[in-house]
Design a protein around this motif. Structure first.
Motif: not given
Length: 109
Positions: A22-24, A28-33, A63-68
């Motif tokens: 979900n967006p939240k 969060i995952s983008i920030s963690l990565e 990882d950042i790009l995938i989550y984005s």
């Protein structure tokens, strides 16, 4: 970018993971990565990191790009379009005449 988006969505959908995204949580995952990417540079110079093993830097950036990409897809956003829109805004905030060769924020011009 569509090819990458399709591969990411295929990977996720084959595992039925979209239900957990979900967006939240994707935000969060983008920030963690991003924090994990920063960890590569902690207490080291950029030169030290770049001269060393780049494998972890590449993996964290991926990882950042995938989550984005997943977040953009879930929100129905076209990545090329939102990047183009942001570059237009940045062009207005940072015209070449005042920003070329400067690292000042647009509010400091």
């Amino acid at each position: 970018m569509n090819q990458s988006m399709n591969k990411i969505n295929k990977f996720r959908d084959e595992r039925d993971w979209r239900q957990f995204h979900n967006p939240k949580d994707l935000s969060i995952s983008i920030s963690l990565e991003a924090a994990e990417l920063l960890e590569n540079f902690q207490w080291r110079t950029s030169e030290e990191v770049l001269a060393g093993d780049m494998e972890n830097v590449k993996e964290e950036l991926a990882d950042i790009l995938i989550y984005s990409f997943m977040l953009a897809s879930d929100l129905g956003l076209d990545i090329d379009e939102i990047i183009a829109e942001k570059l237009l805004k940045n062009n207005l905030k940072y015209p070449i005449s005042t920003s070329k060769g400067s690292n000042k924020k647009y509010t400091d011009f």
